[in-house]
Design an enzyme around this catalytic site. Structure first.
Site, PDB file in Angstrom:
ATOM      1  N   PHE A 149       0.807  -1.222   0.000  1.00 49.67           N
ATOM      2  CA  PHE A 149       0.000   0.000   0.000  1.00 49.67           C
ATOM      3  C   PHE A 149       0.838   1.269   0.000  1.00 49.67           C
ATOM      4  O   PHE A 149       0.381   2.322  -0.426  1.00 49.67           O
ATOM      5  CB  PHE A 149      -0.944   0.019   1.218  1.00 49.67           C
ATOM      6  CG  PHE A 149      -0.253   0.277   2.536  1.00 49.67           C
ATOM      7  CD1 PHE A 149       0.053   1.566   2.950  1.00 49.67           C
ATOM      8  CD2 PHE A 149       0.096  -0.775   3.376  1.00 49.67           C
ATOM      9  CE1 PHE A 149       0.692   1.800   4.171  1.00 49.67           C
ATOM     10  CE2 PHE A 149       0.740  -0.558   4.585  1.00 49.67           C
ATOM     11  CZ  PHE A 149       1.039   0.742   4.977  1.00 49.67           C
ATOM     12  N   LYS A 173      -1.178  -7.489  -8.743  1.00 49.62           N
ATOM     13  CA  LYS A 173      -2.110  -7.552  -7.612  1.00 49.62           C
ATOM     14  C   LYS A 173      -1.700  -6.451  -6.641  1.00 49.62           C
ATOM     15  O   LYS A 173      -0.812  -6.613  -5.817  1.00 49.62           O
ATOM     16  CB  LYS A 173      -2.029  -8.928  -6.942  1.00 49.62           C
ATOM     17  CG  LYS A 173      -3.314  -9.366  -6.198  1.00 49.62           C
ATOM     18  CD  LYS A 173      -3.736  -8.460  -5.049  1.00 49.62           C
ATOM     19  CE  LYS A 173      -2.850  -8.592  -3.839  1.00 49.62           C
ATOM     20  NZ  LYS A 173      -3.361  -7.708  -2.711  1.00 49.62           N
ATOM     21  N   SER A 226       5.933  -7.062   4.064  1.00 50.94           N
ATOM     22  CA  SER A 226       6.554  -7.409   5.335  1.00 50.94           C
ATOM     23  C   SER A 226       7.389  -8.677   5.199  1.00 50.94           C
ATOM     24  O   SER A 226       7.163  -9.497   4.295  1.00 50.94           O
ATOM     25  CB  SER A 226       5.485  -7.600   6.408  1.00 50.94           C
ATOM     26  OG  SER A 226       4.718  -8.770   6.134  1.00 50.94           O
ATOM     27  N   CYS A 281       9.634   1.625   3.353  1.00 53.02           N
ATOM     28  CA  CYS A 281      10.561   0.553   3.701  1.00 53.02           C
ATOM     29  C   CYS A 281      11.989   1.062   3.832  1.00 53.02           C
ATOM     30  O   CYS A 281      12.854   0.372   4.375  1.00 53.02           O
ATOM     31  CB  CYS A 281      10.500  -0.569   2.663  1.00 53.02           C
ATOM     32  SG  CYS A 281      11.051  -0.089   1.020  1.00 53.02           S
ATOM     33  N   GLU A 381       9.632  -3.507  13.044  1.00 54.12           N
ATOM     34  CA  GLU A 381       9.394  -2.496  12.016  1.00 54.12           C
ATOM     35  C   GLU A 381       8.037  -1.852  12.305  1.00 54.12           C
ATOM     36  O   GLU A 381       6.986  -2.424  12.028  1.00 54.12           O
ATOM     37  CB  GLU A 381       9.403  -3.118  10.622  1.00 54.12           C
ATOM     38  CG  GLU A 381       9.241  -2.083   9.515  1.00 54.12           C
ATOM     39  CD  GLU A 381       9.189  -2.689   8.122  1.00 54.12           C
ATOM     40  OE1 GLU A 381       9.586  -1.983   7.180  1.00 54.12           O
ATOM     41  OE2 GLU A 381       8.761  -3.841   7.986  1.00 54.12           O
TER      42      GLU A 381
END
Length: 496
Positions: A149, A173, A226, A281, A381
């Site tokens: 996202f 996707k 993740s 990230c 994280e």
């Protein structure tokens, strides 16, 4: 309410229409549309469209492919404001940041425009007596992209320009939290002249992901998300014979030495820690400060942090909301945990007063000092606007801290000592390094990716590694017999 549909074989479709998810504007908290969630059957329909389009696209000339890429580039440059507004409305990041995301993705499009040079083979004449050898690189087939996202345009653009240029077809996707950008890009490809079926978008959740990972028609999978899901994608995808690059999570450190320019370091820490509400990230979430300058550095960071304006990304604010209420609450829970663990809370972001209408998902930037490695705010994280300062006694202690972390995505060092920087570059076990640069995302002609638990698979994204990921090599050995008779020859006479 508007429905974000799948894009299959050049047109929108609702699929079987059995399941839908809400799409929310994070700045207001209001549901703005719904997205169709693909079943296994709908996902397989998208894969089948890509598989059917592959033979013709594979055999399309490089010249024609590049023409379409250039057309896509020009259309995107002309209309990037539309895409930025979509990203801000569904993700929440400020418009300037959304435009920056598009620009970084566009760099990969421009890199992919050089595909005729990038996939050239080699040729050896007379490798053995009257035997020649040459190599070629060919596309894989259907390439799937599962994107997160936080960068609904840039992350897919790390992959699909190179994949398409090399002759592959795509099933994307995207995240169901901000799906519209993917459809906008699909329509732009069609306008640029890309044949139907080459670029498909299937919206969904785990059901569609598993259908992609299990499909025998999918040749490769590119994933960003993740670490637990990256590991799952890698293991399940490779078990079914796919080529997989799965980029996972991060805990990016920024080491500041006593000789550094502390104003530069403070600016960098705020920019890298709180940009996009920390949902990057490559965000710096652990600032490692040598103790002798820690107090001064933290004061400078705190001073700058207090000036940030939080609110709706369309209002010229510095930082927008988090993606969902649940994620906002999770990040706030980490702040609670940091306080309970004994870290010093320098700036508390749990009571924001954003410049926004409605009930958006906001947190203010949060700054912790005296964080220790056993605390959850250091280990996990967080993916939010929380910057943790860990104090160390020396360069060696800071280097050891970075290298002992299970993640190895990105890191930075701030110093004016060339010897220290060179040693850090040589010894740190991290894939992407910044020297006086806080977010060292490589240019498109290099490659993006980390080490350790930040990457599963052998190939980084885009650059030359991306070209090799989306192609496979063949080596051809050739021998032709000499003509058995002379025949006519009106060419220029030689003495050979």
């Amino acid at each position: 309410m508007q429905t974000v549909q799948h894009w299959i074989n050049g047109t929108t479709t609702e699929g079987d229409g059995a399941r839908f998810g809400d799409v929310t504007n994070p700045a207001t908290g209001k549901v703005t549309s719904r997205v169709a969630l693909a079943s296994k059957a709908t996902t397989e329909e998208g894969i089948a469209a890509a598989a059917a389009a592959f033979p013709a696209w594979r055999d399309t000339s490089l010249a024609r492919r590049v023409q379409i890429l250039f057309a896509f580039r020009e259309l995107l440059n002309a209309r990037k404001g539309e895409l930025a507004a979509i990203i801000t409305a569904e993700h929440g990041k400020v418009l300037e940041d959304a435009l920056g995301e598009i620009a970084r993705g566009q760099e990969v499009v421009e890199f992919a425009c050089g595909i005729p040079h990038l996939i050239k083979g080699g040729y050896t004449e007379n490798a053995s007596t009257k035997v020649d050898v040459h190599s070629i690189r060919q596309p894989l087939g259907v390439s799937a992209i599962i994107s997160p996202f936080n960068f609904p345009a840039m992350v897919p653009m790390w992959f699909f320009p190179v994949a398409i240029a090399a002759g592959n077809t795509i099933v994307l996707k995207p995240s169901e939290k901000d799906p519209t950008a993917a459809n906008w890009l699909a329509a732009l490809w069609k306008e640029a002249g890309l044949p139907d079926g080459v670029f498909n978008v299937v919206h969904g959740d785990k059901e569609s992901v598993d259908a992609i990972l299990d499909s025998p028609q999918v040749s490769s999978v590119s994933f960003v998300g993740s670490t637990p899901i990256a590991k799952y994608v890698y293991e399940r995808g490779t078990a079914s014979g796919k080529r997989v690059q799965a980029l996972g999570g991060a805990k990016n450190h920024m080491l500041v030495l006593p000789d550094a320019d502390l104003d530069l370091a403070a600016d960098a820490a705020v920019n890298a820690g709180f940009g996009a509400a920390g949902e990057r990230c490559m965000a710096v979430s652990a600032l490692v400060a040598v103790d002798s300058i820690a107090d001064e550095l933290i004061a400078k960071i705190a001073e700058r942090t207090r000036t940030l304006r939080i609110g709706d990304g369309t209002r010229g604010c510095d930082m927008g909301p988090l993606i969902t209420a649940a994620h906002r609450d999770k990040v706030a829970g980490y702040i609670d945990a940091g306080v309970e663990a004994g870290a010093t809370l320098v700036i508390d972001g749990r009571n924001p007063s954003p410049d926004a209408e409605g009930d958006g998902f906001f947190l203010n930037p949060t700054l912790f000092d005296r964080v220790t490695p056993e605390m959850s705010i250091y280990q996990d994280e967080i993916f939010g606007p929380v910057l943790s300062v860990v104090r160390v006694e020396s360069f060696d202690d800071g280097l050891e801290l970075v290298n002992s972390n299970p993640y190895g995505n990105g890191t930075a060092i701030f110093t004016n000592d060339g010897g220290a920087a060179r040693r850090f570059e040589n010894e740190v076990t991290v894939g992407m390094i910044g020297i006086n640069v806080p977010i060292p995302v490589p240019m498109a002609y290099y490659s993006f990716g980390g080490w350790k638990n930040s990457l599963f698979g052998d190939s980084h994204a885009y650059g030359t590694e991306g070209v090799h990921f989306f192609t496979r090599g063949k080596v051809v050995t050739t021998r032709w017999q000499d003509p058995s008779h002379g025949g006519l020859n009106l060419g220029f006479p030689t003495n050979a």
